[in-house]
Design an enzyme around this catalytic site. Structure first.
Site, short mmCIF file in Angstrom:
data_model
loop_
_atom_site.label_atom_id
_atom_site.label_comp_id
_atom_site.label_asym_id
_atom_site.label_seq_id
_atom_site.Cartn_x
_atom_site.Cartn_y
_atom_site.Cartn_z
N HIS A 38 1.31 -25.55 -89.97
CA HIS A 38 0.99 -25.80 -91.38
C HIS A 38 -0.29 -26.62 -91.54
CE1 HIS A 38 3.38 -29.62 -90.76
NE2 HIS A 38 2.40 -30.09 -91.52
N ASP A 91 6.54 -23.44 -86.49
CA ASP A 91 5.54 -24.33 -87.10
C ASP A 91 4.69 -25.00 -86.04
OD1 ASP A 91 4.09 -25.48 -89.14
OD2 ASP A 91 5.37 -27.24 -89.29
N SER A 123 1.18 -35.16 -88.90
CA SER A 123 1.67 -33.84 -88.50
C SER A 123 0.87 -33.30 -87.33
CB SER A 123 1.58 -32.86 -89.67
OG SER A 123 2.51 -33.18 -90.67
#
Length: 467
Positions: free
Chosen positions: A108, A138, A215
């Protein structure tokens, strides 16, 4: 005797009162070295291998007339207000896992990016190529385009199956773009499922502070090994509230290995539809607790079938590792290499059984696909013959027959018709569709109208459209 007793009482009164176990459980640091203990050596080793990721996206957005929607109603079609490219940039982190510059991050972070760059901890920046983008996990893999002969620092993988709740961990990344930061915490929970973050629900939960920008960063143990890729947070404020989630290193290693071997990700296929257990169902199956993955259906000649699994069996472990629910089984199997064998433990009729299962890919369906072109309402659609693996992917039983839409070209007549990937075509103009040849022959025609019967999300939809 009286004098000795008096001295003993006086001595006792002069000593500080402490619990009897205090001396053995607590003590002050006994040396300067012990007073200076810190996580600094771990950070010093790992931090150079954690990078900042900058992903640039170009999107088309219509300009507003003076920013006022009232004027947009009258001037929305003005050539001065056409859609213009809008540049946006997302920020994340990544982890170097090979000396030639291969980097793990979250999908993402880089999804839809037209340009991706990474910045090392020493400030040097590099352009990178996207090697693998896997939305199911992901995870994404980047590769430094030109390393200029540099050998990059790396973080070795740990076996994340050995993690325990309470283990100390460090999260390293670039929160809010302030620069590389380190936070410490513990593993709060393991095997978290039902988060809705990825297809493979099996997360490490930690209270080490994770914020936007973290992230794709590293979650490491005190040996400086990668135990997870920081992925998401649970928050109501937008910042860390002590509940962060990381993808286990064993899953990240699978994606990294796929990138090194050419970028193709081949996932194991069990050939069994699984169901979660509740208390009532577990009691009916003779189980003490509702833990495990209930086998609801087995595909003929699948790995599960060849291993002797049958409907009603409850799988409780793989290679000695517990299987709490179907999501845990999917994860455990997905981390095993194709061509290997795993040992499954399952309950049948109240008795424990053991069997070996081959870790194999789903059977290929090459030759059972058709792409429709030409002057027809179905032009731009790619359809495939339903196989057990394909039926399971879209949530149907293994016995399902017919053809399924697997791809619809952007802007095609098929897209304007409203067809979507996952639609199962049941009949066209009264003709039952059972095989790909029948569908290709009928869908390529141009009649005056179409009577279409299809199945979507478990519902049967009937419609009539012009030809």
């Amino acid at each position: 005797m009286t004098m000795i007793r008096t001295l003993f009482i006086l001595l006792a009164l002069t000593l500080p009162l402490q619990p009897l176990h205090a001396q053995s459980e607590r003590r002050l640091p006994e040396s300067r070295a012990e007073m200076q203990l810190s996580f600094a050596p771990v950070v010093r080793d790992v931090a150079p291998a954690v990078v900042n990721v900058y992903a640039t996206r170009i999107s088309q957005q219509r300009q507003s007339f003076f920013g006022d929607p009232f004027f947009d109603q009258f001037f929305g079609r003005s050539p001065f207000l056409e859609r213009r490219p809008q540049q946006s940039q997302s920020l994340g982190s990544g982890v170097l896992v090979t000396e030639d510059g291969m980097i793990l991050t979250n999908n993402h972070v880089v999804e839809g990016a037209t340009d991706i760059r990474v910045a090392m901890s020493d400030g040097r920046e590099y352009a990178v190529d996207l090697v693998v983008a896997d939305s199911a996990t992901d995870l994404a893999v980047l590769k430094v385009r030109s390393s200029e002969g540099r050998v990059f620092p790396t973080v070795p993988f740990a076996d994340s199956d050995w993690l325990e709740v309470g283990d100390l961990v460090l999260a390293i990344g670039n929160p809010f773009g302030v620069g590389q930061s380190v936070s410490s915490g513990i593993v709060s929970a393991l095997a978290r499922t039902g988060m809705g973050i990825t297809d493979y629900q099996f997360f490490i939960q930690t209270d080490a502070a994770i914020n936007p920008g973290n992230s794709g960063g590293a979650l490491v143990n005190l040996d400086g090994e990668l135990v997870g890729i920081n992925t998401a947070i649970f928050t109501r404020s937008g910042g860390s509230q002590g509940i962060g989630f990381a993808i286990p290193a064993n899953m990240a290693r699978v994606i990294a290995n796929a990138a090194e071997e050419g970028g193709e990700i081949v996932r194991p296929w069990l050939g069994a539809r699984l169901q979660a257990l509740d208390t009532e169902l577990a009691r009916g199956l003779g189980l003490d607790t509702p833990r495990g993955a209930l086998v609801a259906e087995v595909a003929a000649d699948s790995p599960a079938d060849r291993a002797g699994l049958a409907s009603g069996d409850v799988i409780v472990s793989i290679d000695g590792l517990p299987v709490e629910d179907p999501e845990a089984l999917d994860y455990r199997l997905a981390t095993k290499p194709i061509g290997s064998t795993v040992q499954v433990e399952f309950v049948r009729g109240g008795e424990m059984n053991i069997s070996d299962i081959d870790v194999a890919a789903a059977p290929e369906d090459l030759g059972n696909r058709a792409e429709i072109g030409g002057d027809t309402r179905f032009a731009g659609v790619t359809a495939a013959q339903l196989t057990p693996a394909l039926a399971q992917e879209i949530g149907l039983g293994f016995s399902a027959q017919g053809i399924v839409i697997v791809e619809v070209a952007q802007g095609s007549p098929a897209q304007r018709l409203g067809l979507r990937p996952g639609d199962v075509i049941l009949s066209l103009n009264g003709n039952e569709i059972r095989d790909i040849e029948t569908f290709q022959a009928i869908a390529s025609q141009r009649p005056q109208g179409w009577q279409i019967v299809l199945q979507r999300d478990g519902r049967v939809i009937r419609s009539f459209v012009s030809g």
